[in-house]
Design a protein around this motif. Structure first.
Motif, PDB file in Angstrom:
ATOM      1  N   ASP A  81       0.829  -1.208   0.000  1.00 26.71           N
ATOM      2  CA  ASP A  81       0.000   0.000   0.000  1.00 26.71           C
ATOM      3  C   ASP A  81       0.867   1.264   0.000  1.00 26.71           C
ATOM      4  O   ASP A  81       0.451   2.302  -0.524  1.00 26.71           O
ATOM      5  N   TYR A  82       2.046   1.197   0.586  1.00 29.97           N
ATOM      6  CA  TYR A  82       2.963   2.332   0.615  1.00 29.97           C
ATOM      7  C   TYR A  82       3.945   2.291  -0.563  1.00 29.97           C
ATOM      8  O   TYR A  82       4.283   3.320  -1.133  1.00 29.97           O
ATOM      9  N   ARG A  83       4.415   1.103  -0.894  1.00 28.46           N
ATOM     10  CA  ARG A  83       5.432   0.952  -1.932  1.00 28.46           C
ATOM     11  C   ARG A  83       4.938   1.416  -3.292  1.00 28.46           C
ATOM     12  O   ARG A  83       5.635   2.138  -4.011  1.00 28.46           O
ATOM     13  N   LYS A  97       2.668  12.525 -10.986  1.00 26.36           N
ATOM     14  CA  LYS A  97       2.111  13.544 -10.103  1.00 26.36           C
ATOM     15  C   LYS A  97       1.136  12.875  -9.141  1.00 26.36           C
ATOM     16  O   LYS A  97       0.631  11.786  -9.403  1.00 26.36           O
ATOM     17  N   TYR A  98       0.876  13.567  -8.020  1.00 25.28           N
ATOM     18  CA  TYR A  98      -0.042  13.008  -7.030  1.00 25.28           C
ATOM     19  C   TYR A  98      -1.402  12.654  -7.652  1.00 25.28           C
ATOM     20  O   TYR A  98      -1.959  11.596  -7.383  1.00 25.28           O
ATOM     21  N   GLN A  99      -1.919  13.579  -8.470  1.00 19.88           N
ATOM     22  CA  GLN A  99      -3.243  13.360  -9.065  1.00 19.88           C
ATOM     23  C   GLN A  99      -3.230  12.154 -10.000  1.00 19.88           C
ATOM     24  O   GLN A  99      -4.170  11.355 -10.014  1.00 19.88           O
ATOM     25  N   GLU A 100      -2.149  11.974 -10.772  1.00 19.10           N
ATOM     26  CA  GLU A 100      -2.044  10.814 -11.671  1.00 19.10           C
ATOM     27  C   GLU A 100      -2.011   9.517 -10.872  1.00 19.10           C
ATOM     28  O   GLU A 100      -2.635   8.521 -11.262  1.00 19.10           O
ATOM     29  N   ILE A 101      -1.295   9.521  -9.763  1.00 24.06           N
ATOM     30  CA  ILE A 101      -1.221   8.327  -8.917  1.00 24.06           C
ATOM     31  C   ILE A 101      -2.597   8.027  -8.326  1.00 24.06           C
ATOM     32  O   ILE A 101      -3.051   6.877  -8.330  1.00 24.06           O
ATOM     33  N   ALA A 102      -3.267   9.080  -7.842  1.00 24.66           N
ATOM     34  CA  ALA A 102      -4.597   8.908  -7.254  1.00 24.66           C
ATOM     35  C   ALA A 102      -5.573   8.346  -8.285  1.00 24.66           C
ATOM     36  O   ALA A 102      -6.342   7.418  -7.983  1.00 24.66           O
ATOM     37  N   ASP A 103      -5.539   8.862  -9.501  1.00 25.13           N
ATOM     38  CA  ASP A 103      -6.436   8.376 -10.559  1.00 25.13           C
ATOM     39  C   ASP A 103      -6.111   6.932 -10.915  1.00 25.13           C
ATOM     40  O   ASP A 103      -7.019   6.107 -11.078  1.00 25.13           O
ATOM     41  N   ASP A 104      -4.826   6.616 -11.023  1.00 24.07           N
ATOM     42  CA  ASP A 104      -4.410   5.272 -11.427  1.00 24.07           C
ATOM     43  C   ASP A 104      -4.767   4.221 -10.371  1.00 24.07           C
ATOM     44  O   ASP A 104      -5.149   3.099 -10.708  1.00 24.07           O
ATOM     45  N   LEU A 105      -4.646   4.574  -9.104  1.00 20.12           N
ATOM     46  CA  LEU A 105      -4.895   3.619  -8.015  1.00 20.12           C
ATOM     47  C   LEU A 105      -6.323   3.719  -7.453  1.00 20.12           C
ATOM     48  O   LEU A 105      -6.660   2.992  -6.513  1.00 20.12           O
ATOM     49  N   ASN A 106      -7.118   4.630  -7.998  1.00 20.41           N
ATOM     50  CA  ASN A 106      -8.491   4.860  -7.523  1.00 20.41           C
ATOM     51  C   ASN A 106      -8.518   5.170  -6.028  1.00 20.41           C
ATOM     52  O   ASN A 106      -9.273   4.576  -5.255  1.00 20.41           O
ATOM     53  N   LEU A 107      -7.668   6.104  -5.631  1.00 16.05           N
ATOM     54  CA  LEU A 107      -7.583   6.529  -4.241  1.00 16.05           C
ATOM     55  C   LEU A 107      -7.765   8.042  -4.170  1.00 16.05           C
ATOM     56  O   LEU A 107      -7.444   8.758  -5.134  1.00 16.05           O
ATOM     57  N   PRO A 108      -8.246   8.544  -3.015  1.00 15.02           N
ATOM     58  CA  PRO A 108      -8.272   9.994  -2.848  1.00 15.02           C
ATOM     59  C   PRO A 108      -6.844  10.550  -2.827  1.00 15.02           C
ATOM     60  O   PRO A 108      -5.908   9.881  -2.379  1.00 15.02           O
ATOM     61  N   ILE A 109      -6.651  11.775  -3.309  1.00 15.30           N
ATOM     62  CA  ILE A 109      -5.316  12.379  -3.399  1.00 15.30           C
ATOM     63  C   ILE A 109      -4.677  12.515  -2.010  1.00 15.30           C
ATOM     64  O   ILE A 109      -3.460  12.348  -1.855  1.00 15.30           O
ATOM     65  N   VAL A 126      -3.066   9.260  -1.087  1.00 13.34           N
ATOM     66  CA  VAL A 126      -1.813   9.073  -1.843  1.00 13.34           C
ATOM     67  C   VAL A 126      -0.691   9.875  -1.193  1.00 13.34           C
ATOM     68  O   VAL A 126       0.398   9.351  -0.959  1.00 13.34           O
ATOM     69  N   LYS A 127      -0.973  11.125  -0.887  1.00 10.81           N
ATOM     70  CA  LYS A 127       0.045  11.971  -0.250  1.00 10.81           C
ATOM     71  C   LYS A 127       0.482  11.391   1.090  1.00 10.81           C
ATOM     72  O   LYS A 127       1.664  11.364   1.415  1.00 10.81           O
ATOM     73  N   ASN A 128      -0.497  10.916   1.874  1.00  8.95           N
ATOM     74  CA  ASN A 128      -0.203  10.345   3.186  1.00  8.95           C
ATOM     75  C   ASN A 128       0.644   9.084   3.054  1.00  8.95           C
ATOM     76  O   ASN A 128       1.613   8.893   3.793  1.00  8.95           O
ATOM     77  N   ALA A 163       5.741   6.271   3.594  1.00  4.33           N
ATOM     78  CA  ALA A 163       6.791   5.445   2.992  1.00  4.33           C
ATOM     79  C   ALA A 163       8.151   6.122   3.144  1.00  4.33           C
ATOM     80  O   ALA A 163       9.147   5.477   3.494  1.00  4.33           O
ATOM     81  N   ARG A 164       8.184   7.421   2.906  1.00  4.80           N
ATOM     82  CA  ARG A 164       9.439   8.159   3.049  1.00  4.80           C
ATOM     83  C   ARG A 164       9.913   8.145   4.501  1.00  4.80           C
ATOM     84  O   ARG A 164      11.118   7.995   4.773  1.00  4.80           O
ATOM     85  N   LYS A 165       8.983   8.281   5.434  1.00 10.32           N
ATOM     86  CA  LYS A 165       9.339   8.265   6.848  1.00 10.32           C
ATOM     87  C   LYS A 165       9.889   6.900   7.253  1.00 10.32           C
ATOM     88  O   LYS A 165      10.900   6.809   7.963  1.00 10.32           O
ATOM     89  N   ILE A 166       9.254   5.811   6.793  1.00 10.51           N
ATOM     90  CA  ILE A 166       9.726   4.455   7.102  1.00 10.51           C
ATOM     91  C   ILE A 166      11.124   4.242   6.519  1.00 10.51           C
ATOM     92  O   ILE A 166      12.024   3.727   7.183  1.00 10.51           O
TER      93      ILE A 166
END
Length: 169
Positions: free
Chosen positions: A120-122, A133-145, A148-150, A155-158
């Motif tokens: 889910d993070y990877r 871009k965030y919006q492209e990732i959100a659209d591709d994964l069908n997730l709210p933006i 995706v940002k969270n 992932a970066r924090k881990i």
């Protein structure tokens, strides 16, 4: 020009040569040495000076050439030449060869940590890393933006926590 007149003339020009010597050497003691050596060379080669020519320019040329000769001599002295039969440098500890082993270990650790992230993070992290871009990732994964940002942030924090050994100050 007599020897006395020549001595007087080069002594008069020595005052204007001092700043030039300082510009060349960037050290007061070295400049004084260069000036003294220039005056000595000018006096010993006074027979090569032609009356009616520019004495000041002649002195500047002597000083410049003396400086270059000293510099080349200093560089040659600092150069180490190995004359052994095997043609390798002996005890040349000031030469180090970069073999990139450290960076390979770091990249292996980074890839290991990324591959062991929760999917889910990877997935959003790798998409963002590849330039999406965030919006492209959100659209591709069908997730709210926001999700995706969270997830990218987490992932970066881990990764930062897992790879803190490579942190530079």
């Amino acid at each position: 020009m007599t020897t006395l007149e020549f001595s007087y003339s080069i002594n008069e020009h020595s005052k204007s040569l001092k700043p030039f010597a300082l510009r060349l050497t960037k050290d007061v003691d070295d400049a004084n040495d260069l000036l003294q050596e220039t005056m000595l060379k000018a006096y010993t080669n006074r027979d090569k000076f032609s009356d009616g020519t520019n004495l000041r320019a002649w002195l500047y040329t002597i000083m410049k050439n003396t400086f270059f000769t000293r510099y080349q001599r200093m560089v040659r002295r600092a150069t180490f030449v190995d004359s052994t039969d095997n043609l390798h440098y002996i005890n040349s500890g000031d030469v180090s060869i970069e073999n990139r082993a450290h960076s390979k270990f770091a990249m292996d650790d980074i890839n290991y940590c990324i591959n062991h992230l929760n999917a889910d993070y990877r997935t959003p992290f790798m998409m963002y890393f590849k330039g999406f871009k965030y919006q492209e990732i959100a659209d591709d994964l069908n997730l709210p933006i926001g999700t995706v940002k969270n997830r990218i942030h987490l992932a970066r924090k881990i990764l930062k926590d897992n790879l803190k050994i490579y942190k530079t100050n």
